[in-house]
Design a protein around this motif. Structure first.
Motif, PDB file in Angstrom:
ATOM      1  N   ALA A  52       0.871  -1.180   0.000  1.00 42.92           N
ATOM      2  CA  ALA A  52       0.000   0.000   0.000  1.00 42.92           C
ATOM      3  C   ALA A  52       0.907   1.228   0.000  1.00 42.92           C
ATOM      4  CB  ALA A  52      -0.901  -0.007   1.222  1.00 42.92           C
ATOM      5  N   GLY A  53       1.276   1.705  -1.183  1.00 45.30           N
ATOM      6  CA  GLY A  53       2.156   2.855  -1.279  1.00 45.30           C
ATOM      7  C   GLY A  53       3.626   2.454  -1.338  1.00 45.30           C
ATOM      8  N   ARG A  54       4.492   3.419  -1.094  1.00 40.14           N
ATOM      9  CA  ARG A  54       5.926   3.211  -1.203  1.00 40.14           C
ATOM     10  C   ARG A  54       6.470   2.463   0.018  1.00 40.14           C
ATOM     11  NH1 ARG A  54       8.677   8.952  -2.822  1.00 40.14           N
ATOM     12  NH2 ARG A  54      10.511   7.587  -3.010  1.00 40.14           N
ATOM     13  N   THR A  55       7.578   1.785  -0.189  1.00 41.32           N
ATOM     14  CA  THR A  55       8.313   1.264   0.959  1.00 41.32           C
ATOM     15  C   THR A  55       9.116   2.417   1.568  1.00 41.32           C
ATOM     16  OG1 THR A  55      10.295   0.718  -0.316  1.00 41.32           O
ATOM     17  CG2 THR A  55       8.574  -0.977  -0.158  1.00 41.32           C
ATOM     18  N   LEU A  56       9.397   2.326   2.848  1.00 41.59           N
ATOM     19  CA  LEU A  56      10.197   3.373   3.492  1.00 41.59           C
ATOM     20  C   LEU A  56      11.668   2.975   3.462  1.00 41.59           C
ATOM     21  CD1 LEU A  56       7.363   4.319   4.394  1.00 41.59           C
ATOM     22  CD2 LEU A  56       8.456   5.140   6.483  1.00 41.59           C
ATOM     23  N   TRP A  57      12.160   2.835   2.252  1.00 41.72           N
ATOM     24  CA  TRP A  57      13.560   2.481   2.018  1.00 41.72           C
ATOM     25  C   TRP A  57      14.218   3.625   1.264  1.00 41.72           C
ATOM     26  CZ3 TRP A  57      16.813  -1.490   3.339  1.00 41.72           C
ATOM     27  CH2 TRP A  57      18.016  -1.609   2.635  1.00 41.72           C
ATOM     28  N   GLY A  58      15.283   4.199   1.815  1.00 40.52           N
ATOM     29  CA  GLY A  58      16.010   5.256   1.130  1.00 40.52           C
ATOM     30  C   GLY A  58      15.132   6.458   0.832  1.00 40.52           C
ATOM     31  N   PRO A  59      14.919   6.786  -0.447  1.00 37.47           N
ATOM     32  CA  PRO A  59      14.094   7.945  -0.811  1.00 37.47           C
ATOM     33  C   PRO A  59      12.676   7.850  -0.261  1.00 37.47           C
ATOM     34  CG  PRO A  59      15.328   7.149  -2.721  1.00 37.47           C
ATOM     35  CD  PRO A  59      15.514   6.122  -1.637  1.00 37.47           C
ATOM     36  N   GLY A  60      12.138   6.628  -0.141  1.00 38.52           N
ATOM     37  CA  GLY A  60      10.789   6.469   0.392  1.00 38.52           C
ATOM     38  C   GLY A  60      10.693   6.917   1.832  1.00 38.52           C
ATOM     39  N   LYS A  61      11.741   6.659   2.615  1.00 40.39           N
ATOM     40  CA  LYS A  61      11.717   7.078   4.017  1.00 40.39           C
ATOM     41  C   LYS A  61      11.802   8.593   4.148  1.00 40.39           C
ATOM     42  CE  LYS A  61      13.801   4.748   7.254  1.00 40.39           C
ATOM     43  NZ  LYS A  61      14.823   4.146   8.173  1.00 40.39           N
ATOM     44  N   ILE A  62      12.721   9.206   3.433  1.00 42.89           N
ATOM     45  CA  ILE A  62      12.855  10.650   3.572  1.00 42.89           C
ATOM     46  C   ILE A  62      11.593  11.361   3.081  1.00 42.89           C
ATOM     47  CG2 ILE A  62      14.055  10.881   1.362  1.00 42.89           C
ATOM     48  CD1 ILE A  62      14.411  13.050   4.542  1.00 42.89           C
ATOM     49  N   ALA A  63      10.939  10.807   2.054  1.00 38.63           N
ATOM     50  CA  ALA A  63       9.678  11.400   1.586  1.00 38.63           C
ATOM     51  C   ALA A  63       8.612  11.318   2.677  1.00 38.63           C
ATOM     52  CB  ALA A  63       9.205  10.691   0.317  1.00 38.63           C
ATOM     53  N   ALA A  64       8.527  10.186   3.349  1.00 37.65           N
ATOM     54  CA  ALA A  64       7.541  10.018   4.421  1.00 37.65           C
ATOM     55  C   ALA A  64       7.843  10.935   5.598  1.00 37.65           C
ATOM     56  CB  ALA A  64       7.520   8.555   4.883  1.00 37.65           C
ATOM     57  N   VAL A  65       9.111  11.093   5.927  1.00 34.87           N
ATOM     58  CA  VAL A  65       9.495  11.966   7.042  1.00 34.87           C
ATOM     59  C   VAL A  65       9.152  13.415   6.728  1.00 34.87           C
ATOM     60  CG1 VAL A  65      11.503  12.925   8.246  1.00 34.87           C
ATOM     61  CG2 VAL A  65      11.253  10.446   7.993  1.00 34.87           C
ATOM     62  N   ARG A  66       9.449  13.851   5.519  1.00 29.58           N
ATOM     63  CA  ARG A  66       9.156  15.240   5.154  1.00 29.58           C
ATOM     64  C   ARG A  66       7.651  15.497   5.122  1.00 29.58           C
ATOM     65  NH1 ARG A  66      13.876  15.517   0.553  1.00 29.58           N
ATOM     66  NH2 ARG A  66      15.511  16.447   1.885  1.00 29.58           N
ATOM     67  N   ALA A  67       6.892  14.537   4.603  1.00 34.52           N
ATOM     68  CA  ALA A  67       5.432  14.693   4.588  1.00 34.52           C
ATOM     69  C   ALA A  67       4.884  14.751   6.012  1.00 34.52           C
ATOM     70  CB  ALA A  67       4.799  13.537   3.820  1.00 34.52           C
ATOM     71  N   PHE A  68       5.426  13.930   6.896  1.00 35.26           N
ATOM     72  CA  PHE A  68       4.990  13.952   8.292  1.00 35.26           C
ATOM     73  C   PHE A  68       5.312  15.301   8.929  1.00 35.26           C
ATOM     74  CE2 PHE A  68       5.695  13.453  12.818  1.00 35.26           C
ATOM     75  CZ  PHE A  68       4.597  12.719  13.236  1.00 35.26           C
ATOM     76  N   ALA A  69       6.498  15.818   8.642  1.00 40.69           N
ATOM     77  CA  ALA A  69       6.903  17.099   9.218  1.00 40.69           C
ATOM     78  C   ALA A  69       5.963  18.219   8.792  1.00 40.69           C
ATOM     79  CB  ALA A  69       8.344  17.419   8.808  1.00 40.69           C
ATOM     80  N   VAL A  70       5.599  18.225   7.517  1.00 35.42           N
ATOM     81  CA  VAL A  70       4.678  19.252   7.021  1.00 35.42           C
ATOM     82  C   VAL A  70       3.309  19.097   7.685  1.00 35.42           C
ATOM     83  CG1 VAL A  70       3.422  20.080   4.991  1.00 35.42           C
ATOM     84  CG2 VAL A  70       5.867  19.547   4.817  1.00 35.42           C
ATOM     85  N   GLY A  71       2.840  17.867   7.775  1.00 35.90           N
ATOM     86  CA  GLY A  71       1.514  17.632   8.326  1.00 35.90           C
ATOM     87  C   GLY A  71       1.406  17.878   9.819  1.00 35.90           C
ATOM     88  N   HIS A  72       2.518  17.827  10.546  1.00 35.31           N
ATOM     89  CA  HIS A  72       2.471  17.981  12.000  1.00 35.31           C
ATOM     90  C   HIS A  72       3.222  19.221  12.484  1.00 35.31           C
ATOM     91  CE1 HIS A  72       1.327  13.760  11.512  1.00 35.31           C
ATOM     92  NE2 HIS A  72       0.820  13.821  12.713  1.00 35.31           N
ATOM     93  N   GLY A  73       3.602  20.097  11.585  1.00 37.48           N
ATOM     94  CA  GLY A  73       4.252  21.334  11.991  1.00 37.48           C
ATOM     95  C   GLY A  73       5.616  21.121  12.627  1.00 37.48           C
ATOM     96  N   ILE A  74       6.370  20.159  12.121  1.00 43.84           N
ATOM     97  CA  ILE A  74       7.674  19.824  12.697  1.00 43.84           C
ATOM     98  C   ILE A  74       8.770  20.698  12.091  1.00 43.84           C
ATOM     99  CG2 ILE A  74       9.406  18.006  12.972  1.00 43.84           C
ATOM    100  CD1 ILE A  74       6.835  17.551  14.586  1.00 43.84           C
ATOM    101  N   ASP A  75       9.651  21.211  12.921  1.00 38.40           N
ATOM    102  CA  ASP A  75      10.826  21.949  12.468  1.00 38.40           C
ATOM    103  C   ASP A  75      11.967  20.949  12.307  1.00 38.40           C
ATOM    104  OD1 ASP A  75      12.929  23.616  11.966  1.00 38.40           O
ATOM    105  OD2 ASP A  75      12.823  24.710  13.870  1.00 38.40           O
ATOM    106  N   LEU A  76      12.218  20.507  11.087  1.00 44.34           N
ATOM    107  CA  LEU A  76      13.258  19.499  10.870  1.00 44.34           C
ATOM    108  C   LEU A  76      14.644  20.002  11.254  1.00 44.34           C
ATOM    109  CD1 LEU A  76      12.195  17.790   7.494  1.00 44.34           C
ATOM    110  CD2 LEU A  76      12.098  16.843   9.812  1.00 44.34           C
ATOM    111  N   ALA A  77      14.883  21.295  11.120  1.00 41.12           N
ATOM    112  CA  ALA A  77      16.193  21.843  11.465  1.00 41.12           C
ATOM    113  C   ALA A  77      16.482  21.723  12.962  1.00 41.12           C
ATOM    114  CB  ALA A  77      16.288  23.305  11.035  1.00 41.12           C
ATOM    115  N   ALA A  78      15.443  21.630  13.770  1.00 42.09           N
ATOM    116  CA  ALA A  78      15.608  21.503  15.223  1.00 42.09           C
ATOM    117  C   ALA A  78      15.445  20.063  15.687  1.00 42.09           C
ATOM    118  CB  ALA A  78      14.589  22.394  15.943  1.00 42.09           C
TER     119      ALA A  78
END
Length: 545
Positions: free
Chosen positions: A213-239
């Protein structure tokens, strides 16, 4: 070849972790840690100096707080030592669920070297076809079973400490893994981690289709999921913080302001050296055929028999059974620690003697190691409360009966209360009692629910409760392990808690307060532990302090 097979299950495969020889010299250069430092489970390699894990924990505890700061943890090789896939693959082999074609294809894929995201997805899809038609609940139940039987024992205890440090600062803690939900969710739940980003399996009406169901979280798939989560939850990745061990996780770690490679593989170690990323080296379980730990463990059990025999002889010669028991426990505590190369670093030992008799509480992770610790610290003038099943264990059961241990029937509340009476009698006669308020050994360092038996015992006998918090017995010997490792056990003895004025109706509040003391001590070790061990903690009849 066997190492690759160990790491393959349903296609969740990673390259083997780099050996120490493969880590760049730049990461290994500098002063060597002392023997005491080397005995700890984790160090941080930051440039040349070697620093204790407490340094990073201190930075987290004094750094920014709040949910905009996140901590993203990889799962396999980062939170646990090894791969959850190994437990799953072993299960499938035992149940003849893997055919020769799938096994050969998976092994060959591993031998080809690092995988792209598409190659990894193809490998996963080949593996999950056999799950088509099974229910999501079936896999969830399998995941829980594999966790208790195998995966829980592989948890890095210092990873647990890091998660708790982030949680106590109000950070958003996330597990981001290429493993599936049923592999990772049991640990996430026990760690109190609400957010799990993982490779999802497609279902229709609760039935698996055998597709992703969707992408695997391997390599590019993981970073895409992390960035989407950060946007959706107001996360400051730099911190935010990131923890991972795999070469494929370099982009993931680059995306956060505080990257932390954990036992890094070869390419990740080189990137960490080039970028100056602080590297966490968690102590891993030995995979060599070393008979020493097994021999030491056998010697510990032998020392129990020898100490018991010595105590029995002394008791008979002096016609004093209690003296014989005291000799046995004192001798065992000294012998077992020396033979097993198990050291005890205890703070607050004065509280072991200030108010006797007392009911000594211990958090329970390892039956043998807990016995070593209590025997070494308390030495004499005490007995145990144990579950009735132990009375049937050969050798150990008779020895416990000789020591006036009170055996509890946890299935029958009436019998359990009646079984406490001998322990009450011992307390009134001047003999202290050791009991685990959790009632059973925990599969993780987390504190389990407290039962009321020990509180009833102290209240009826009119004696104080002395909390003994053992930090890492499970690292030395996990609850279902057969072999004990050498190392140092950290212990905090808190001041006695008077039970004067307690009533049955007030116990719920008192139980919650004492349990929270254990939670705070373990999750904020060593700061809360050392600050609290000199502070009196009276709890009134309403459970307030």
């Amino acid at each position: 070849m066997l190492e690759w097979i160990d790491q393959i299950a349903l296609g969740w495969l990673r390259p083997p972790t780099a050996s120490n020889d493969e880590v760049p010299a730049r990461l290994r250069r500098g002063d060597q840690p002392s023997r005491a430092t080397q005995s700890r489970a984790c160090t941080i390699v930051k440039g040349s100096p070697v620093t204790a894990l407490d340094t990073l924990l201190g930075e987290i505890r004094t750094g920014p707080s709040g949910p905009r700061t996140a901590a993203f943890f990889d799962f396999d090789g980062t939170l646990i030592d090894g791969y959850s896939a190994a437990a799953l693959y072993s299960h499938r082999l035992r149940n003849f669920e893997i055919g020769p074609a799938e096994a050969a294809h998976t092994v060959l894929a591993g031998l080809r070297g690092p995988l792209s995201e598409d190659q990894f997805a193809q490998l996963v899809e080949r593996g999950i076809r056999g799950w088509a038609g099974r229910t999501d609940d079936d896999l969830a139940e399998l995941g829980e079973r594999l966790f208790v039987q195998s995966i829980a024992s592989a948890l890095f205890h210092d990873a647990w400490r890091l998660i708790k440090a982030h949680q106590r600062r109000g950070h958003t803690v996330v597990i981001a893994t290429s493993a599936t939900r049923f592999q990772a969710h049991p640990l996430a739940r026990r760690l109190g981690v609400e957010h799990l980003l993982c490779t999802e399996l497609e279902t229709e009406d609760g039935i698996l289709t055998g597709r992703l169901a969707g992408r695997t979280l391997w390599g590019p798939g993981k970073i895409a999921a992390v960035r989407a989560f950060a946007v959706g939850h107001g996360i400051d990745l730099a911190a935010s913080h990131g923890y991972a061990n795999g070469d494929e996780d370099v982009p993931f770690l680059q995306a956060v302001g505080h990257p932390h490679p954990v036992n890094p593989q070869k390419r990740l170690a080189k990137v960490a050296a080039a970028r100056g990323w602080p590297v966490l080296n968690f102590r891993r379980r030995s995979r060599r055929l070393d008979p020493t730990p097994a021999l030491r463990t056998a010697a510990i059990y032998s020392s129990l028999l020898a100490a018991s025999g010595t105590g029995l002889t002394m008791g008979m010669l002096n016609r004093d059974r209690r003296q014989g028991v005291d000799v046995a426990t004192s001798v065992f505590g000294d012998l077992a620690g020396a033979i097993g190369d198990i050291k005890i670093d205890a703070v607050g030992q004065q509280h072991l003697w200030s108010h006797r008799p007392a009911v000594f509480f211990i958090n329970h992770q390892s039956a043998l190691i807990d016995l070593v610790v209590t025997s070494r610290l308390l030495r004499d003038g005490f007995t145990f409360v144990a579950k009735k099943e132990i009375a049937q264990v050969p050798v150990i059961g008779p020895l416990f009966r000789m020591a006036d241990v009170a055996f509890l029937d946890r299935a029958d509340r009436t019998k359990a209360i009646a079984a406490l009476q001998p322990a009450v009698d011992r307390l009134r006669a001047g003999t202290s009692v050791v009991i685990s308020p959790e009632g059973t050994r925990s599969v993780t360092p987390a504190v389990g629910p407290f039962k009321k038996g020990g509180f009833h015992l102290a209240m009826h006998a009119g004696v104080p409760i002395v909390p003994i918090v053992i930090r890492n017995a499970g690292e030395i010997m996990w609850r279902d392990a057969k072999i004990a490792q050498s190392g140092t056990i950290d212990v905090i003895v808190h001041p006695p808690i008077p039970t004067d004025g307690w009533t049955r109706e007030d116990l719920d509040a008192a139980v919650a307060k004492v349990r929270q003391l254990y939670v705070d001590t373990l999750e904020d070790w060593p700061a809360a532990a050392r600050a609290g061990q000199n502070r009196r903690m009276p709890i009134d009849a309403a459970g307030g302090s």
